[in-house]
Design an enzyme around this catalytic site. Structure first.
Site, mmCIF file in Angstrom:
data_model
loop_
_atom_site.group_PDB
_atom_site.id
_atom_site.type_symbol
_atom_site.label_atom_id
_atom_site.label_comp_id
_atom_site.label_asym_id
_atom_site.label_seq_id
_atom_site.Cartn_x
_atom_site.Cartn_y
_atom_site.Cartn_z
ATOM 1 N N GLU A 149 0.803 -0.985 0.279
ATOM 2 C CA GLU A 149 0.275 -0.176 0.201
ATOM 3 C C GLU A 149 1.291 1.404 -0.140
ATOM 4 O O GLU A 149 1.735 1.389 0.448
ATOM 5 C CB GLU A 149 -0.692 -0.184 1.263
ATOM 6 C CG GLU A 149 -2.113 1.455 1.391
ATOM 7 C CD GLU A 149 -2.740 1.770 2.595
ATOM 8 O OE1 GLU A 149 -3.633 1.053 1.838
ATOM 9 O OE2 GLU A 149 -2.690 1.934 3.479
ATOM 10 N N GLU A 164 -3.663 12.823 14.361
ATOM 11 C CA GLU A 164 -4.670 12.542 14.924
ATOM 12 C C GLU A 164 -5.107 10.637 15.623
ATOM 13 O O GLU A 164 -5.673 10.653 16.259
ATOM 14 C CB GLU A 164 -5.790 12.980 13.592
ATOM 15 C CG GLU A 164 -6.810 12.172 13.323
ATOM 16 C CD GLU A 164 -7.708 10.973 13.124
ATOM 17 O OE1 GLU A 164 -9.434 10.960 13.242
ATOM 18 O OE2 GLU A 164 -6.108 10.259 12.404
#
Ligand code: 0O2
Length: 221
Positions: A149, A164
């Protein structure tokens, strides 16, 4: 289907890690070369830096569980797309699309899917461009297509995503409402910053091109 068939010989955790490490090396080197070529031709680096990582066994098992699958080598290989992950950090949003195109043009990489969370940000405010590719790893008894990925994002998007991510894990996905809201506000600020930096850079480049042209004309006179 083909990719899954190729994995029939993959029967142990050790083999899996070996394969995905090899895939990371292949893709990492490939991207470094593309970046160097770009520097050579255009005197500019679209990639600020590259990070690679293999997903931890705990994180793989957790994700399988979240998807509702049992822990098995077969399920890992089939359902976990980000065991091998490469992150490309760029200066400008335009670099992201330039890189995505360059990656798409590589004959030895198969692009399996694309998720553009820049055009379509996630609920959280998350922005990034994800490409799932497969790369053939040539072993002694033949090639095995292995998934990697690739996440492409700007420095600002990366700053936001890492903060985050930390907060998400700290609150186990249930952050207080005001924190989620403020994080979303930060995500908007990140987009604004990226847009401003991009247009500033374009202005600088235009200025540079005009000055160089004038210099050239002076020399010719
Ligand atoms: P971790 O802990 O980072 O490894 P898929 O099965 O591939 O179709 P998936 O994996 O949800 O579905 O794909 P997606 O949406 O491309 O997300 C993969 C990774 O992107 C995540 O991995 C994160 O690293 C990152 N990501 C996605 N959404 C967010 C977000 O809202 N915030 C942050 N900070 N990162 C995000 P993991 O395995 O979920 O987590």
């Amino acid at each position: 289907e083909d990719a899954i068939k190729n994995y029939e010989n993959v029967d142990s955790w050790k083999t899996i890690i070996f394969l995905y490490n090899a895939a990371l090396k292949e893709v990492g080197t490939k991207l470094e070369i593309l970046n160097e070529e770009f520097q050579h031709v255009h005197q500019y680096n679209p990639i600020e830096h590259i990070k690679t990582r293999i997903k931890t066994p705990e994180s793989i098992v957790k994700k399988l569980h979240r998807y509702g699958y049992e822990t098995s080598i077969e399920n890992m290989v089939k359902y976990i797309n980000d065991i091998a992950g490469v992150r490309l950090i760029c200066s400008f949003t335009s670099d992201i699309y330039r890189l995505a195109e360059m990656i798409g043009n590589q004959d030895d990489l198969k692009v399996l899917s694309i998720k553009d969370y820049i055009k379509n940000p996630k609920e959280s405010g998350y922005k990034s461009y994800h490409m799932l590719v497969s790369v053939p790893i040539f072993l002694s008894d033949g090639p095995i297509d292995t998934k990697v990925e690739i996440q492409i994002r700007t420095i600002a998007m990366d700053f936001w995503a890492s903060l985050e991510h930390k907060i998400y894990y700290k609150f186990e996905g249930n952050a207080p409402e005001h924190i989620s809201r403020e994080l979303k506000e930060c995500a908007d600020m990140v987009s604004e910053l990226d847009d401003k930096m991009l247009s500033l850079n374009e202005e600088i480049l235009t200025f540079k091109a005009v000055t160089e042209e004038l210099e050239q004309k002076k020399l010719e006179q």
